[in-house]
Design a protein around this motif. Structure first.
Motif, PDB file in Angstrom:
ATOM      1  N   GLU A 192      13.408  51.556  47.526  1.00  0.00           N
ATOM      2  CA  GLU A 192      12.233  50.719  47.752  1.00  0.00           C
ATOM      3  C   GLU A 192      11.383  51.205  48.918  1.00  0.00           C
ATOM      4  O   GLU A 192      10.156  51.113  48.870  1.00  0.00           O
ATOM      5  CB  GLU A 192      12.660  49.274  48.001  1.00  0.00           C
ATOM      6  N   ASN A 193      12.026  51.675  49.980  1.00  0.00           N
ATOM      7  CA  ASN A 193      11.271  52.034  51.183  1.00  0.00           C
ATOM      8  C   ASN A 193      12.201  52.789  52.127  1.00  0.00           C
ATOM      9  O   ASN A 193      12.854  52.208  52.991  1.00  0.00           O
ATOM     10  CB  ASN A 193      10.746  50.751  51.847  1.00  0.00           C
ATOM     11  N   ASP A 195      11.684  54.918  54.586  1.00  0.00           N
ATOM     12  CA  ASP A 195      11.355  54.917  56.004  1.00  0.00           C
ATOM     13  C   ASP A 195      11.864  53.632  56.658  1.00  0.00           C
ATOM     14  O   ASP A 195      12.435  53.645  57.750  1.00  0.00           O
ATOM     15  CB  ASP A 195       9.831  55.027  56.142  1.00  0.00           C
ATOM     16  N   ARG A 196      11.673  52.514  55.954  1.00  0.00           N
ATOM     17  CA  ARG A 196      12.112  51.234  56.491  1.00  0.00           C
ATOM     18  C   ARG A 196      13.636  51.207  56.630  1.00  0.00           C
ATOM     19  O   ARG A 196      14.181  50.740  57.632  1.00  0.00           O
ATOM     20  CB  ARG A 196      11.640  50.108  55.575  1.00  0.00           C
TER      21      ARG A 196
ATOM     22  N   ARG B  52      10.904  58.243  65.371  1.00  0.00           N
ATOM     23  CA  ARG B  52      10.168  58.456  64.118  1.00  0.00           C
ATOM     24  C   ARG B  52       9.314  59.702  64.207  1.00  0.00           C
ATOM     25  O   ARG B  52       8.985  60.314  63.215  1.00  0.00           O
ATOM     26  CB  ARG B  52       9.202  57.283  63.859  1.00  0.00           C
ATOM     27  N   PHE B  84       7.040  47.799  62.322  1.00  0.00           N
ATOM     28  CA  PHE B  84       5.927  48.697  62.030  1.00  0.00           C
ATOM     29  C   PHE B  84       4.575  48.020  62.262  1.00  0.00           C
ATOM     30  O   PHE B  84       4.421  46.829  62.005  1.00  0.00           O
ATOM     31  CB  PHE B  84       5.993  49.141  60.570  1.00  0.00           C
ATOM     32  N   SER B  88       5.735  47.011  56.761  1.00  0.00           N
ATOM     33  CA  SER B  88       6.604  47.843  55.946  1.00  0.00           C
ATOM     34  C   SER B  88       7.874  47.069  55.649  1.00  0.00           C
ATOM     35  O   SER B  88       8.876  47.206  56.318  1.00  0.00           O
ATOM     36  CB  SER B  88       6.911  49.136  56.701  1.00  0.00           C
ATOM     37  N   VAL B  89       7.789  46.207  54.625  1.00  0.00           N
ATOM     38  CA  VAL B  89       8.967  45.455  54.207  1.00  0.00           C
ATOM     39  C   VAL B  89       9.396  45.996  52.845  1.00  0.00           C
ATOM     40  O   VAL B  89       8.721  46.839  52.264  1.00  0.00           O
ATOM     41  CB  VAL B  89       8.666  43.944  54.122  1.00  0.00           C
ATOM     42  N   PHE B  90      10.542  45.554  52.362  1.00  0.00           N
ATOM     43  CA  PHE B  90      10.977  45.944  51.026  1.00  0.00           C
ATOM     44  C   PHE B  90      10.316  44.973  50.043  1.00  0.00           C
ATOM     45  O   PHE B  90      10.849  43.896  49.762  1.00  0.00           O
ATOM     46  CB  PHE B  90      12.496  45.880  50.917  1.00  0.00           C
ATOM     47  N   ALA B  91       9.144  45.395  49.526  1.00  0.00           N
ATOM     48  CA  ALA B  91       8.288  44.450  48.812  1.00  0.00           C
ATOM     49  C   ALA B  91       8.942  43.856  47.563  1.00  0.00           C
ATOM     50  O   ALA B  91       8.714  42.701  47.232  1.00  0.00           O
ATOM     51  CB  ALA B  91       6.971  45.131  48.440  1.00  0.00           C
ATOM     52  N   ARG B  92       9.775  44.647  46.881  1.00  0.00           N
ATOM     53  CA  ARG B  92      10.344  44.153  45.623  1.00  0.00           C
ATOM     54  C   ARG B  92      11.721  43.517  45.802  1.00  0.00           C
ATOM     55  O   ARG B  92      12.401  43.220  44.835  1.00  0.00           O
ATOM     56  CB  ARG B  92      10.396  45.276  44.589  1.00  0.00           C
ATOM     57  N   LEU B  93      12.124  43.334  47.068  1.00  0.00           N
ATOM     58  CA  LEU B  93      13.372  42.616  47.332  1.00  0.00           C
ATOM     59  C   LEU B  93      13.016  41.255  47.937  1.00  0.00           C
ATOM     60  O   LEU B  93      11.927  41.068  48.471  1.00  0.00           O
ATOM     61  CB  LEU B  93      14.251  43.407  48.302  1.00  0.00           C
TER      62      LEU B  93
END
Ligand SMILES: Nc1ncnc2c1ncn2[C@@H]1O[C@H](COP(=O)(O)OP(=O)(O)OP(=O)(O)O)[C@@H](O)[C@H]1O
Ligand SMILES: [Mg+2]
Lengths: 314, 233
Positions: A192-193, A195-196, B52, B84, B88-93
């Motif tokens: 899903e991400n 980098d996160r 980073r 961030f 920047s989150v896990f959009a589909r979770l």
């Protein structure tokens, strides 16, 4: 029932159905289903990397072939019995996927696709190069007498069906457990991400490497079983076509769903079976169906089921 | 005790000196605001701190150890949490799973800690919703919850109040004050009321260099800082 309960019931139900079908299916479909279950196991392995971790490999045929040749060559040249030969097939896939993963994961995206494709191509050429041992494109047959595992003759349809079912069931349940485990949930987070996930403190390289190894090992198990159950090993299983097929099955069946690999393999197998009975241009039919599915059912069969009916589908 | 310090920390992007020779010390327990005009190098600086972004030169120490060579995930594991600037989150979770990922990484118990972390940012009711379905402001709050759920020693927040409503900003201020003392906070912020009401010390960055450092009132009165913000400096 809880979502976890429903999904367990669904997957165990599928396994029970497949188990029961062997008693009612006519011989032709009985044989097909054995083949489909082994190939679906290959797709399960592929799906762990592509569907759950988000890494698109174009070289999985090398893992399938590593299993097939690890098993086949040790039977043919060392006279091993099927049990140890299968184990060597699986371990070959494990070692190869660890090595390839460690190198290929230095890249990402399109570069990862190309690097895996190149490794697989090198694997195919190696099989041809050692033609004295592997018999190259022509391949070699594994004799019936060499396919008796613990007194069970795996060339017999019933035993073969049961062996294929056992392999498929084991890998399906393993992957069901995996995606409920923190490791599997982290793979999904990376998909899903990435980098996160890294900035939450996860070592994403090690997780991805773990996914490549699991995926490669399951693919190798499928390859080893395929060679043993159907009595043949050949270089065609190491070609790019066998790297594309699991991608196709998983896309059609639904990437990132547990049931998708089976649905996609079943669907494609019979699609080719029926289309090739009608026309010699059957790959064209398959291509058209793939285009239609990507247009109208983007998430594959399993993905559409999840989006429309069963939101809990893992 | 100094929790975080940097020495001669620099980052060039091609010919652009985004961060130039920054010496920075942050004592444990302090709430530090990092301010500066757009493009001053604030995000780049904290990116260097948490790994980073690879520095051009200079060093970073955290809790007494030189962490300059550690990859980002190892620095996070030492107790640095990073949110961030661009959400920047896990959009589909689900929101719950977003926070659970933060909790599980350090071996916490998600069943107990996820509701608690969501509750602190008033998102408890959204636990089962997909993160991507939240409003922008709520996604910012979810990021903060993911930071809190890591129980970090150092919490880095990059413009956390951007996109929040006035009442959410008030709630954020009290959350930060509540955390002060237990957690060291490095807060990049454009909203001056947040800076004035929460920070112990303010560091001003301009063209990649530290322009001024001191208590909020002193910074507000500083002529060089005013000039930098008005663009005449
Ligand atoms: N990856 C990059 N490549 C090239 N230049 C960059 C990169 N990241 C940042 N910069 C440049 O470095 C400078 C500092 O950027 P940075 O994002 O650190 O500023 P900032 O203080 O966080 O600004 P803002 O308040 O707008 O967030 C800017 O001029 C920016 O354009
Ligand atoms: Mg910034």
């Amino acid at each position: 029932m809880s979502d976890a309960g429903k999904s367990l019931a669904l997957h165990l139900g599928l396994l029970a159905l497949l188990f029961a079908l062997q008693f009612v299916l006519p011989a032709y479909h009985h044989g097909n289903l054995s083949r489909i279950m082994v190939l679906a196991t290959y797709a399960i392995g592929y799906n762990l990397l592509f569907g759950y971790t988000g890494l698109l490999s174009l070289g999985h045929a090398m893992f399938f072939a590593a299993g097939m040749y690890g098993m086949g060559l040790t039977i043919r040249h060392l006279g091993l019995s099927p049990g140890p030969a299968l184990l060597i097939g699986v371990l070959s896939g494990l070692a190869l996927s660890a090595a390839v993963g460690a190198l290929a994961l230095r890249t990402a995206g399109v570069a990862f696709m190309i690097v895996t494709l190149m490794f697989a191509q090198a694997g195919y050429l190696i099989i041809l190069y050692f033609g004295d041992w592997t018999r190259g494109d022509e391949g070699f047959v594994i004799q019936q007498a060499q396919r008796v595992l613990w007194g069970i003759d795996l060339s017999q349809p019933t035993a073969r069906y049961f062996a294929a079912w056992t392999l498929f069931a084991t890998c399906l349940i393993l992957s069901l457990r995996l995606i409920r485990h923190p490791f599997g949930k982290t793979l999904i987070a990376i998909r899903e991400n990435e980098d996160r996930a890294r900035m939450l403190g996860y070592d994403t390289f090690r997780h991805k490497l773990g996914a490549v190894v699991l995926s490669g090992t399951i693919s190798a198990a499928a390859g080893a079983a395929y060679g043993l159950l159907f009595g043949y090993a050949g270089a065609s299983f190491a070609t790019v076509q066998y790297s594309i097929l699991p991608l196709l099955w998983v896309l059609l069946g639904g990437a990132g769903t547990l049931i998708g690999p089976f649905l996609g393999t079943l669907f494609t197998f019979y699609l080719i079976d029926i289309a090739s009975g009608l026309t010699t241009a059957y790959m064209l039919v398959v291509g058209v169906v793939l285009v239609l599915i990507t247009l109208f059912a983007r998430q594959g069969i399993g993905g559409e089921i999840r989006a429309r009916v069963w939101a809990w589908l893992p | 005790m100094t929790l975080l310090s940097t020495r001669r920390l620099s980052k060039d992007f091609g010919g652009l000196h985004a961060v130039r020779g920054v010496d920075f010390d942050l004592p444990e327990g302090q709430i530090r605001a990092l301010i500066g005009p757009n493009g001053a190098g604030k995000t780049t600086f904290v990116g260097l701190v948490c790994g980073r972004i690879a520095p051009t030169s200079g060093s970073v120490r955290f809790a007494g150890d030189d962490i300059s060579r550690l990859p980002a995930h190892r620095r996070i594991r030492l107790g640095i949490a990073y949110t961030f600037q661009i959400t920047s989150v896990f959009a589909r979770l689900t929101c719950g799973e977003n926070v659970a990922l933060a909790v599980r990484r350090r071996g916490g118990d998600p069943d107990r800690e996820v509701p608690a972390a969501l509750d602190r940012v008033a998102l408890a009711a959204h636990r089962h919703r997909l993160a991507g379905d939240l409003s922008y402001g709520h996604q910012r709050l979810l990021e903060i919850a993911m930071g809190l759920a890591q129980s970090p020693r150092l919490l880095i927040l990059d413009e956390p109040t951007q996109g929040l409503s006035d009442s959410e900003i008030e709630a954020f201020k009290s959350l930060i004050r509540e955390l002060g003392g237990q957690t060291t906070i490095l807060l990049i912020e454009h909203n001056m009321s947040v800076v004035m009401e929460t920070a112990d010390i303010v560091t001003v960055l301009n063209f990649g260099e530290v322009l001024a450092e001191g208590p909020p009132e002193a910074i507000r009165a500083d002529r060089a800082v005013q000039a930098a913000y008005l663009g005449t400096g």
